[in-house]
Design an enzyme around this catalytic site. Structure first.
Site, short mmCIF file in Angstrom:
data_model
loop_
_atom_site.label_atom_id
_atom_site.label_comp_id
_atom_site.label_asym_id
_atom_site.label_seq_id
_atom_site.Cartn_x
_atom_site.Cartn_y
_atom_site.Cartn_z
CB ILE A 11 -4.56 -6.44 -5.27
CG1 ILE A 11 -6.01 -5.98 -5.05
CG2 ILE A 11 -3.59 -5.70 -4.35
CD1 ILE A 11 -6.58 -6.34 -3.71
N GLY A 32 4.72 -6.70 2.09
CA GLY A 32 3.65 -7.47 1.44
C GLY A 32 2.76 -6.63 0.55
CG ASP A 34 0.49 -1.80 4.11
OD1 ASP A 34 0.02 -0.86 3.46
OD2 ASP A 34 0.75 -1.73 5.33
#
Ligand code: AR6
Length: 173
Positions: A11, A32, A34
């Site tokens: 992403i 993760g 984040d």
């Protein structure tokens, strides 16, 4: 045709107007997705996060969403939302639904025409994947019908397939 699509990709490469981060309530980074978003965005993202109003260290309660600038990412904004910790939440379905809908509404309220989502709560927070996919797609549907372009960035083949199955089950493509 719906305005919802699913890609298998990182992403942090997304160029939609807003990238959604699966954050924790402190909103100061983590592991993760984040961690990946903060690494790719650089220190300006953390500076923006620190400016978000906090009450006893909580910037974003479970199920809510907050918007910041995006540092060095391609997108204009990062929308931080906090999904439920599946085994601890009283009503994980309601909390995951509101995490998605608050993020989507914040994007619309800030003039975004497109938004990129990871699979919120599907890593460290342990949400069952098929259920999470149904909630993600069904919550995005009315926003997509109103013209928002929604792209789900799935990190591996298994997640990608589960999200695609949900899209064909719940949306006429
Ligand atoms: N791009 C897209 N998806 C990713 C990426 C990436 N670069 N990296 C991981 N994923 P998680 P949660 C997927 O654990 O369950 C953090 O420490 C991953 O495969 O990132 O909501 C926060 O600070 C999984 O499917 O988020 C919180 O403390 C999905 O992103 C906590 O974890 C979400 O996994 C939040 O847990």
């Amino acid at each position: 045709m719906s305005n919802i699509s699913i890609v298998k990709d990182d992403i942090t490469s997304a160029s939609q107007d807003a990238i959604v981060n699966a954050a924790n309530p402190k909103m100061l980074g983590g592991g993760g997705v984040d961690g990946a978003i903060h690494r790719a965005a650089g220190p300006k993202l953390l500076e923006s996060c620190k400016k978000v109003k906090s009450i006893d260290g909580v910037r974003c309660p479970f199920g809510e969403a907050r918007i910041t600038l995006s540092g060095d990412l391609h997108s204009k904004y990062v929308i931080h939302t906090v999904g439920p910790i599946y085994r601890q939440a009283q009503n994980p379905e309601a909390t995951l639904t509101s995490a998605y809908s608050n993020a989507l509404q914040l994007a619309v309220d800030n003039g975004c025409q497109s938004i990129a989502f990871p699979a919120i709560s599907c890593g460290a927070y342990g949400y069952p994947l098929e259920e999470a996919a149904r909630i993600a797609i069904c919550t995005a549907l009315p926003f997509a019908a109103d013209g928002l372009e929604v792209v789900f960035y799935m990190f591996d083949d298994k997640l990608t397939q589960i999200w695609k199955d949900a899209l064909s089950r719940y949306v006429l493509t």
